[in-house]
Scaffold this motif. Structure first.
Motif, short mmCIF file in Angstrom:
data_model
loop_
_atom_site.label_atom_id
_atom_site.label_comp_id
_atom_site.label_asym_id
_atom_site.label_seq_id
_atom_site.Cartn_x
_atom_site.Cartn_y
_atom_site.Cartn_z
N VAL A 294 0.85 -1.30 -0.14
CA VAL A 294 -0.05 0.19 0.27
C VAL A 294 0.84 1.31 0.02
O VAL A 294 2.34 0.54 0.28
N VAL A 295 0.39 2.16 -0.26
CA VAL A 295 0.97 2.91 -0.69
C VAL A 295 0.42 4.40 1.24
O VAL A 295 -0.79 4.45 0.55
N ALA A 296 1.37 5.12 1.63
CA ALA A 296 1.00 6.20 3.09
C ALA A 296 1.48 6.76 3.01
O ALA A 296 2.60 6.93 2.66
N ASN A 297 1.25 8.43 3.99
CA ASN A 297 2.66 9.13 3.71
C ASN A 297 3.41 8.58 5.23
O ASN A 297 3.82 9.08 5.36
N ASN A 298 3.63 7.46 5.71
CA ASN A 298 4.01 7.57 6.72
C ASN A 298 4.44 5.67 7.10
O ASN A 298 3.55 4.67 6.38
N THR A 299 6.01 5.60 6.95
CA THR A 299 6.29 4.01 7.22
C THR A 299 7.45 3.63 8.24
O THR A 299 7.81 4.53 9.02
N LYS A 300 7.39 2.66 8.54
CA LYS A 300 8.06 2.18 10.00
C LYS A 300 10.16 1.87 9.61
O LYS A 300 9.91 1.45 8.27
N ILE A 301 10.36 2.44 9.77
CA ILE A 301 11.92 2.46 9.03
C ILE A 301 12.95 1.77 10.51
O ILE A 301 12.86 1.84 11.76
#
Length: 418
Positions: A294-301
């Protein structure tokens, strides 16, 4: 006499019942105020949140399906593909170009009550058809930017449409016995998922599946893992619009490389752990990230003390011809291994290419000899392959022209050493 009378009544009732059951026209026992139900066909349940496949056909066969519904006399039925209404009635029968379609059928009663079912329709190209395949993230494109399409029989393509808009700048590039298409995305193509149509030299239209069009900065690789104080590389589209990235409150606004397709910068000095990654574009809008489909405006790194040797999304298939960059993974130079001490563990993070017929990983020297202590590994899901860099392994890499990751049906996403 009473017994005979009762027997005759019973036989008469049974006769009426049998006559009703054998009537060719089914009678409706449900009324217009009843809840609608789809009795047949049975639609499979979602698996891990993913839509089930409800039909798989070749492109020379129509997509056909017929519903049995109740209350049958008081409903309307509408069929949708990719969110667009394409048919009405209890039966659909229509041709489709090759590709994958999101299908939804909606049943509505005259009282306004509804029920629906969803699924995937897969339409396969014929062997001789021009067709596209997904190799990496070429399915994410930006209006007005350069893009590529990979596939088969692409030398038979003379034209291209994206979102029903004709591409005016397109080149078919020969590639070691095959071909790929380089093109400029039409500036006016709407954002979102758009279907690609290949126009053959025979003037027939062929399906090229879908691409995702976005004018926002979208990071597709490199945003899942990084090493503190080390060089970090992220790739995607429209990345020249990025003004800053934020690692859980620690901002980065200085970039060694900032192009439409690539960012390079020094990862902040952070403790090992998981952080929320966000970003801003120069116009103040959010940077987007592609993760977990999915495309989102945040992610976990994940910030790790492991040393990152390479990060990206590189497809590997030894079925490809010699000279094709995806025949092997050879993106870590042999000089990198000269500073690594024996006993270090190299971790190869990989993800499965779901359309491949099998998935196998093998680590070798540049001469395609298995590294000492390693062998072919069959895999079926995303994971990590750990290789202990013994002195024998390091010697093989040094003496036999370097290091390769080979096999078929997967992407190399990250290589680290600890």
């Amino acid at each position: 006499m009473k017994l005979i009378y009762r027997t005759l009544i019973a036989l008469f009732s049974m006769s009426v019942m049998l006559s009703s059951c054998n009537d060719e026209q089914p009678f409706s026992v449900a009324g217009q105020d009843d809840e609608p139900h789809i009795l047949a066909p049975t639609f499979p349940d979602r698996v891990s949140g993913e839509l089930p496949t409800v039909a798989t056909i070749n492109r020379d066969a129509n997509f056909t399906m017929e519903l049995t519904v109740t209350p049958s006399d008081f409903v309307s039925v509408d069929w949708y593909l990719d969110g667009t209404k394409v048919a009405s009635g209890k039966k659909i029968d229509m041709p489709l170009l090759a590709g994958v379609y999101d299908m939804k059928v909606v049943v509505t009663t005259t009282a306004g009550k509804t029920t629906s079912r969803e699924g995937i329709v897969r339409v396969n190209p014929l062997d001789a058809d021009p067709a596209t395949t997904k190799v990496s993230f070429e399915g994410f494109i930006a209006p007005g930017a350069q893009a590529v399409l990979y596939g088969k029989n692409l030398d038979q393509v003379k034209g291209l449409k994206v979102g029903n808009i004709a591409v005016t700048n397109m080149t078919v590039v020969s590639d070691n016995g095959g071909a790929y298409i380089s093109y400029t995305v039409p500036a006016g193509v709407p954002e979102g998922k758009q279907r690609v149509v290949l126009i053959g030299t025979d003037n027939v239209e062929y399906g090229g599946d879908v691409v995702t069009v976005s004018s926002a900065a979208l990071v597709t690789t490199g945003a899942d893992r990084a090493t503190a104080n080390a060089n970090c590389v992220m790739t995607g589209i429209n990345l020249d619009k990025v003004a800053s990235l934020d690692f859980g409150g620690t901002a980065v606004s200085t970039f060694a490389v900032k192009t439409a397709g690539r960012l390079e910068f020094t990862c902040p000095s952070l403790n090992d752990g998981e952080y929320t990654l966000t970003g801003k574009m120069a116009d103040g809008k959010e940077v987007t990230f592609f993760a977990n489909k999915v495309v989102a405006n945040n992610t976990k790194i994940v910030i790790s003390s492991e040393q990152t040797l390479w990060s990206g999304h590189h497809y590997v298939s030894w079925d490809l011809p010699d000279g094709n960059p995806n025949k092997t993974f050879n993106l870590i130079g042999s000089s990198v291994f000269t500073s690594i001490k024996p006993g270090a563990v190299m971790s190869i993070h990989y993800s499965i290419e779901p359309t491949a017929t099998y998935h196998q990983i093998r680590t070798t020297s540049g001469w395609w000899n298995d590294l000492p202590g390693t062998a072919k590994v069959d895999v079926s899901a995303d994971g990590v392959l750990n290789v202990t860099l013994t002195q024998a392994v390091l010697d093989a890499i040094k003496d036999q022209s370097g290091f390769l990751i080979v096999g078929h049906g997967y992407f190399v996403d990250l290589v680290t050493v600890k």
